[in-house]
Design a protein around this motif. Structure first.
Motif, PDB file in Angstrom:
ATOM      1  N   ARG A  69       0.672  -1.113   0.056  1.00  0.00           N
ATOM      2  CA  ARG A  69      -0.008  -0.103   0.024  1.00  0.00           C
ATOM      3  C   ARG A  69       0.774   1.368   0.055  1.00  0.00           C
ATOM      4  N   ALA A  70       1.424   1.539  -1.036  1.00  0.00           N
ATOM      5  CA  ALA A  70       2.326   2.775  -1.278  1.00  0.00           C
ATOM      6  C   ALA A  70       2.420   3.103  -2.670  1.00  0.00           C
ATOM      7  N   PHE A  71       2.935   4.476  -2.906  1.00  0.00           N
ATOM      8  CA  PHE A  71       3.105   5.147  -4.184  1.00  0.00           C
ATOM      9  C   PHE A  71       4.376   5.463  -4.087  1.00  0.00           C
ATOM     10  N   GLY A  72       4.971   5.629  -5.045  1.00  0.00           N
ATOM     11  CA  GLY A  72       6.542   6.088  -5.171  1.00  0.00           C
ATOM     12  C   GLY A  72       7.282   6.469  -6.435  1.00  0.00           C
ATOM     13  N   ILE A  73       8.255   6.974  -6.393  1.00  0.00           N
ATOM     14  CA  ILE A  73       9.016   7.330  -7.538  1.00  0.00           C
ATOM     15  C   ILE A  73      10.528   7.043  -7.161  1.00  0.00           C
ATOM     16  N   VAL A  84       7.730   5.155 -11.505  1.00  0.00           N
ATOM     17  CA  VAL A  84       6.556   5.546 -10.563  1.00  0.00           C
ATOM     18  C   VAL A  84       5.777   4.351 -10.417  1.00  0.00           C
ATOM     19  N   TYR A  85       5.644   3.758  -9.175  1.00  0.00           N
ATOM     20  CA  TYR A  85       4.997   2.505  -8.924  1.00  0.00           C
ATOM     21  C   TYR A  85       3.985   2.822  -7.851  1.00  0.00           C
ATOM     22  N   LYS A  86       3.277   1.739  -7.874  1.00  0.00           N
ATOM     23  CA  LYS A  86       2.054   1.749  -6.731  1.00  0.00           C
ATOM     24  C   LYS A  86       2.020   0.276  -6.189  1.00  0.00           C
ATOM     25  N   ASN A  87       2.545   0.043  -4.880  1.00  0.00           N
ATOM     26  CA  ASN A  87       2.424  -1.251  -4.536  1.00  0.00           C
ATOM     27  C   ASN A  87       0.971  -1.630  -3.759  1.00  0.00           C
ATOM     28  N   LYS A  88       0.453  -2.739  -4.248  1.00  0.00           N
ATOM     29  CA  LYS A  88      -1.170  -2.942  -3.601  1.00  0.00           C
ATOM     30  C   LYS A  88      -0.982  -3.486  -2.310  1.00  0.00           C
ATOM     31  N   SER A  89      -2.252  -3.669  -1.905  1.00  0.00           N
ATOM     32  CA  SER A  89      -2.239  -4.449  -0.419  1.00  0.00           C
ATOM     33  C   SER A  89      -1.460  -5.959  -0.315  1.00  0.00           C
TER      34      SER A  89
END
Length: 129
Positions: A69-73, A84-89
């Motif tokens: 549950r994170a967004f990042g670069i 640029v990514y989105k980690n899902k739960s």
């Protein structure tokens, strides 16, 4: 906006990195807006100046964070690409962008941060009524 490909003459979007017809590079690609952070460092400063609690909001700037549950670069050390990514739960990762255009990558996360700030303000307003 449609523009003409310099190589084959077909019309493509000004946001297309390459021509869909011939694969030629779009030298007129438009990806960024004026007045927004253009680099990872500028995005960090923009958030710091506004006291945005990045870790609490699950945003990771300049970091390849692997938690759920994170967004990042970050910039990949091997390829030099900005990711640029989105980690899902469930721990899986969705890459929203991977390429050499830092300004575009930063804008992707910048827009997501602004969206989250707006959502939090709306939740606060509903809670105070």
């Amino acid at each position: 906006m449609n523009i003409k490909c310099e190589y084959c003459g077909n019309f493509i979007e000004d946001t297309d990195e390459k021509c869909l017809y011939c694969g030629g590079v779009n030298n007129h690609m438009v990806r960024t807006a004026v007045g927004v952070p253009q680099t990872i460092e500028e995005l960090k400063k923009w958030c710091l100046d506004r006291n945005i609690p990045l870790e609490q909001a699950r945003f990771f700037i300049g970091e390849d964070y692997r938690g759920a549950r994170a967004f990042g670069i970050y910039q990949d050390a091997e390829t030099g690409n900005f990711v640029v990514y989105k980690n899902k739960s469930d721990g899986t990762r969705a890459v929203r962008y991977a390429g050499n255009d830092e300004a575009y990558a930063v804008n992707e996360l910048y827009q997501k941060i602004k969206e989250e700030i707006l959502n939090q303000k709306q939740r606060l307003r509903r809670g105070s009524t």
